[in-house]
Design an enzyme around this catalytic site. Structure first.
Site, PDB file in Angstrom:
ATOM      1  N   HIS A  47       0.893  -1.077  -0.034  1.00  0.00           N
ATOM      2  CA  HIS A  47      -0.003  -0.214   0.104  1.00  0.00           C
ATOM      3  C   HIS A  47       0.931   1.231  -0.032  1.00  0.00           C
ATOM      4  CE1 HIS A  47      -3.962  -1.753   1.770  1.00  0.00           C
ATOM      5  NE2 HIS A  47      -3.409  -2.451   0.901  1.00  0.00           N
ATOM      6  N   GLU A  49       1.151   3.792   1.895  1.00  0.00           N
ATOM      7  CA  GLU A  49       1.762   4.262   3.082  1.00  0.00           C
ATOM      8  C   GLU A  49       2.897   3.338   3.373  1.00  0.00           C
ATOM      9  OE1 GLU A  49      -1.270   3.712   2.618  1.00  0.00           O
ATOM     10  OE2 GLU A  49      -2.957   4.850   3.677  1.00  0.00           O
ATOM     11  N   CYS A  77      -5.811   2.285   5.977  1.00  0.00           N
ATOM     12  CA  CYS A  77      -6.362   0.963   6.370  1.00  0.00           C
ATOM     13  C   CYS A  77      -5.604   0.468   7.586  1.00  0.00           C
ATOM     14  CB  CYS A  77      -6.235  -0.097   5.283  1.00  0.00           C
ATOM     15  SG  CYS A  77      -4.666  -0.916   5.120  1.00  0.00           S
ATOM     16  N   CYS A  80      -2.164  -0.288   7.199  1.00  0.00           N
ATOM     17  CA  CYS A  80      -1.035   1.065   7.068  1.00  0.00           C
ATOM     18  C   CYS A  80      -1.244   1.910   8.657  1.00  0.00           C
ATOM     19  CB  CYS A  80      -1.682   1.867   6.117  1.00  0.00           C
ATOM     20  SG  CYS A  80      -1.366   1.013   4.624  1.00  0.00           S
TER      21      CYS A  80
END
Lengths: 150, 150
Positions: A47, A49, A77, A80
């Site tokens: 992801h 991040e 999420c 993260c």
């Protein structure tokens, strides 16, 4: 934040991954950034991040990002958000919400709900095995001198 | 699970990272594994489960680990549990609990509690900015054909 959203938009235009971007800043300078790379790198953990945090830690030569801030094009999420806590980043700026992400068909809200449930009520089946052996390893860790906390 | 706990024990003996190990299995064969590498790789996201999932996805050439199971020497933290959901792993086996981890001074229980709180009650300060711009990117994503869901 404009940079983080720009990275998200680049991903949509280039088919490089999901519509997410993130930037890690220290003392007013970008020290790590990235777009989502799940599909292009075959890495479900990539992801935006996570990509930005890994890059910042590498660039700064430390696993401890105290003193940094993260700008994320969407509310992180749980994976993260957990990474933000582990990295000791000081402050989170986000743009879209997890409900905006859900409308675009991303599972963030579902995963938040699952993590909040007791293990036996989650969709993910969980089975405990060999706890005593694992606890012994924690006891060895506690007794070990010169370990590096993180 | 013995292998996952062995990887955790190796970390304690070798000072290579925290006392955690994980193994991803598909059709009875190990496809990814690892110990915690946070301190040795300067990567706050390099928990054992993340290391094992990334290796499994690389080895199998896909971001979708449906059909796999994960063996973790400790109940996954929210970051790792999120990664398990995103990877579509079918089943989790764990040994020690997050409370065992807390006794060894790891923040898993704290992070579970934080993630369950409304954003404005968390220790991590969160500020929303530029939501409309980020939502536009999601709208472009929704309208994009040939995108790869994950």
């Amino acid at each position: 934040m404009a940079r983080a959203i720009g990275l998200a938009a680049n991903n949509v235009n280039s088919s490089n991954g999901g519509p997410f971007g993130a930037v890690v800043v220290k003392d007013g300078k970008i020290v790590g950034e990235g777009g989502n790379k799940v599909t292009v790198q075959n890495d479900p953990t990539a992801h935006a991040e996570i990509v930005a945090i890994r890059q910042a830690a590498k660039n700064l030569g430390t696993f401890d990002l105290s003193g940094c801030e993260i700008y994320a094009s969407c509310e992180p999420c749980p994976m993260c958000l957990g990474a933000i806590y582990w990295s000791h980043i000081d402050k989170l700026y986000y743009a879209a919400t997890k409900d905006d992400a859900a409308k675009a068909n991303f599972d963030d809200s579902f995963i938040y709900a699952e993590i909040a449930k007791p293990k036996d009520q989650r969709q993910l089946q969980s089975v405990q095995l060999m706890r005593e052996d694992a606890v012994k390893v924690f006891e060895e860790w506690i007794e070990t001198e010169n370990k590096i906390p993180y």
